[in-house]
Motif scaffolding. Structure first.
Motif, PDB file in Angstrom:
ATOM      1  N   ASP A 116      -6.499  -8.470   3.687  1.00  0.00           N
ATOM      2  CA  ASP A 116      -8.058  -8.111   3.872  1.00  0.00           C
ATOM      3  C   ASP A 116      -8.209  -8.072   5.275  1.00  0.00           C
ATOM      4  O   ASP A 116      -7.287  -8.328   6.307  1.00  0.00           O
ATOM      5  N   ARG A 117      -9.237  -8.165   5.875  1.00  0.00           N
ATOM      6  CA  ARG A 117      -9.798  -8.185   7.362  1.00  0.00           C
ATOM      7  C   ARG A 117      -9.422  -9.500   7.793  1.00  0.00           C
ATOM      8  O   ARG A 117      -9.559  -9.705   9.071  1.00  0.00           O
ATOM      9  N   TYR A 118      -9.177 -10.357   7.112  1.00  0.00           N
ATOM     10  CA  TYR A 118      -8.919 -11.751   7.587  1.00  0.00           C
ATOM     11  C   TYR A 118      -7.162 -12.176   7.642  1.00  0.00           C
ATOM     12  O   TYR A 118      -6.742 -13.308   7.665  1.00  0.00           O
ATOM     13  N   GLN A 119      -6.488 -10.988   7.089  1.00  0.00           N
ATOM     14  CA  GLN A 119      -5.012 -11.000   7.155  1.00  0.00           C
ATOM     15  C   GLN A 119      -4.469 -11.812   5.896  1.00  0.00           C
ATOM     16  O   GLN A 119      -3.464 -12.073   5.917  1.00  0.00           O
ATOM     17  N   ARG A 120      -5.460 -11.921   4.908  1.00  0.00           N
ATOM     18  CA  ARG A 120      -4.978 -12.838   3.539  1.00  0.00           C
ATOM     19  C   ARG A 120      -4.502 -11.524   2.684  1.00  0.00           C
ATOM     20  O   ARG A 120      -5.068 -10.581   2.583  1.00  0.00           O
ATOM     21  N   THR A 137     -11.645 -19.819   6.744  1.00  0.00           N
ATOM     22  CA  THR A 137     -11.731 -18.325   6.813  1.00  0.00           C
ATOM     23  C   THR A 137     -12.896 -18.457   8.252  1.00  0.00           C
ATOM     24  O   THR A 137     -13.915 -18.757   8.234  1.00  0.00           O
ATOM     25  N   ALA A 149     -12.903 -11.975  11.128  1.00  0.00           N
ATOM     26  CA  ALA A 149     -12.519 -10.848  10.533  1.00  0.00           C
ATOM     27  C   ALA A 149     -12.000  -9.916  11.472  1.00  0.00           C
ATOM     28  O   ALA A 149     -12.727  -9.624  12.632  1.00  0.00           O
ATOM     29  N   ASP A 202       0.852  -1.219   0.098  1.00  0.00           N
ATOM     30  CA  ASP A 202      -0.055  -0.180   0.017  1.00  0.00           C
ATOM     31  C   ASP A 202       0.946   1.241  -0.027  1.00  0.00           C
ATOM     32  O   ASP A 202       2.075   1.457   0.912  1.00  0.00           O
ATOM     33  N   GLU A 244      -3.446  -9.863  -0.641  1.00  0.00           N
ATOM     34  CA  GLU A 244      -4.272  -9.845  -2.120  1.00  0.00           C
ATOM     35  C   GLU A 244      -3.710 -10.852  -3.057  1.00  0.00           C
ATOM     36  O   GLU A 244      -2.352 -10.734  -3.541  1.00  0.00           O
TER      37      GLU A 244
END
Ligand SMILES: Cc1cc2nc3c(=O)[nH]c(=O)nc-3n(C[C@H](O)[C@H](O)[C@H](O)COP(=O)(O)OP(=O)(O)OC[C@H]3O[C@@H](n4cnc5c(N)ncnc54)[C@H](O)[C@@H]3O)c2cc1C
Length: 447
Positions: A262-266, A313, A316, A253, A268
């Motif tokens: 993402d909100r699951y720490q995965r 998953t 989150a 970023d 992109e």
């Protein structure tokens, strides 16, 4: 070639927590941590090496935390991630294949482009045991220590450098007050008073133009003055370690410098890789905007999230609330969520409630200390946006209760009717209980 079900790169707050949490959740899976240091310093304990602890060897994350949980440790730098073949290559030539990979490569100190910053005895706060040992030896020999940056790391260093030493200690801070990024002005001023009472000089509203000396630092030039220095400690922030991830084609970023997750720490674009801790991008709990906040408490929260989502998953993350706490001399200060200044800057219409009472009751109990709580609520819906506290040791957990209230969107009305437990030797009086009374004051203003 070696193989592990889960490979974790980095063995500090995020990496070690992710390893233990993964093992707890998946006892049958093999887990390998790749880290570049023989010994891992506890990052938050680093300032205390210079006073209270007295040695980097007293500030280590024990390897038994991992080995007793059946986690393998590989000591080497990870140099390359081959995402196609799901392999990590290390500097020592090992190849370790993974089913899932967790990146926990952390952050490194920012090196400001100040002329002379490369001189001997100018130290950035690296989390390396050998470097910290050398730094301690030089600090022990010094009589004039200058600290650039008056955030919580700079303030803690100043306080610790003054312990058991006669050295002159000066903090240079470019904002009007130390600690201003984390706290409202009244707490910064309270903390600065303690620092000054301990003989520490604070130069606010000023920046370092140059570090002077031949090979070794002799002084520091500010905009209009010069300060003698035989050691300079630079604590002006960190930036995420993302080179390895970027080389593997993962997105970083622009604003925060963190690996996009993402909100699951995965991460992109790769379902088998997660990232957590200082190397991962963060977003605000309040508005989901990217955020530059790096804390061990956030790193470990993200590590637990990564561990819970590594194969399925599940959970989150909420986004970063941000809970800061520190102790300067005997004064403990802490903040959770938005300060009053930050809430106003974010455009909230706010109501503030405050209360002060001794930390034990009656106030004459041994060890009772005046303890203040300030709570910030949204005027529109009464929801708590943030809180600050000052006092003594109890503040460390008091602020965590405030953080829980924020994370559950509690209103001033709900907090004013919060059911707490009290005891004369342990807490404020139930009549004067600060968090509840501060909320009640806000309720009256909201009516
Ligand atoms: C002096 C100081 C005081 C602090 N005090 C507090 C505090 O009181 N409370 C708080 O919440 N936070 C505090 N922090 C912030 C906190 O330390 C960080 O947020 C935390 O260390 C982040 O943990 P991490 O595991 O993500 O990263 P790091 O601690 O930076 O660890 C990353 C690890 O990965 C390793 N690594 C990196 N790249 C590779 C590679 N290619 N191969 C192998 N290994 C690699 C690094 O060597 C390092 O060991 C403090 C920080 C400092 C510096």
């Amino acid at each position: 070639m070696e193989r592990a079900d889960i490979v974790i790169i980095g063995g500090s707050a995020a990496g070690a927590t992710a390893a233990v949490s993964c093992k707890r959740r998946n006892p049958g899976k093999s887990i390998t941590v790749i880290r570049q240091e023989e010994q891992v310093s506890i990052p938050c304990g680093i300032p205390y090496i210079f006073g209270t602890l007295g040695s980097p060897q007293k500030n280590l994350i024990p390897d038994t935390l991992l080995t007793s949980n059946g986690v393998q440790i590989v000591i080497s730098a990870a140099e390359k991630i081959d995402r196609k073949r799901k392999l990590v290559h290390t500097a020592k030539g090992e190849q370790i294949s993974y089913d899932r990979l967790i990146l926990a490569t952390g952050s490194s100190p920012v090196v400001l482009p100040i002329p002379g910053i490369e001189k001997e005895n100018v130290f950035i706060v690296k989390k390396e045991v050998g470097y910290l040992q050398k730094m301690l030896e030089e600090v022990n020999k010094s009589s004039d220590i200058v600290i650039i940056g008056g955030g919580f790391i700079g303030a803690e260093f100043a306080d610790e450098c003054k312990k058991n030493r006669q050295a002159n200690v000066t903090i240079i801070e470019k904002l009007p007050h130390c600690l201003q990024l984390a706290f409202d002005d009244e707490l910064c001023i309270e903390a600065e008073k303690v620092l000054k009472d301990r003989g520490i000089k604070i130069v606010g509203n000023d920046t370092v133009a140059a570090i002077l000396g031949d090979n070794k630092v002799k002084s520091v030039r500010l905009t209009g003055s010069e300060i003698k220095a035989d050691v300079v400690i630079v604590s002006t922030g960190v930036s995420p370690n993302t080179e390895l991830a970027a080389r593997a084609g993962l997105r970083v970023d622009d604003m925060t410098g963190g690996i996009v997750v993402d909100r699951y720490q995965r991460v992109e674009g790769d379902a088998d890789i997660l990232a957590c801790g200082d190397c991962a991008m963060k977003v605000s709990y309040y508005n989901g905007k990217p955020l530059k906040t790096w804390l061990a408490s956030i790193a470990t929260n993200e590590a637990r999230l990564a561990a819970s989502n590594v194969f399925v998953t599940q959970y989150a993350g909420l986004g970063v609330v941000g809970v800061f706490s520190t102790q300067i001399g005997e004064l403990a200060i802490a903040a959770a969520g938005l300060t009053e200044r930050q809430a106003l800057a974010e455009g909230y219409d706010i109501v503030v409630g405050q209360a002060k009472a001794p930390s034990k009751h009656p106030g004459g109990m041994p060890g009772a200390v005046p303890t203040s709580v300030k709570l910030i609520f949204s005027k529109n819906n009464g929801v708590m946006l943030g809180g600050e506290a000052s006092g003594s040791i109890s503040v460390g957990e008091l602020i965590n209760v405030i953080s829980a209230c924020i994370q559950h969107n509690m209103t001033a009305y709900q907090v004013s009717l919060f059911q707490m437990g009290t005891h004369p030797a342990l807490c404020a009086s139930p009549i004067a209980y600060q968090t509840v009374n501060a909320a009640e004051e806000a309720v009256m203003k909201l009516r």
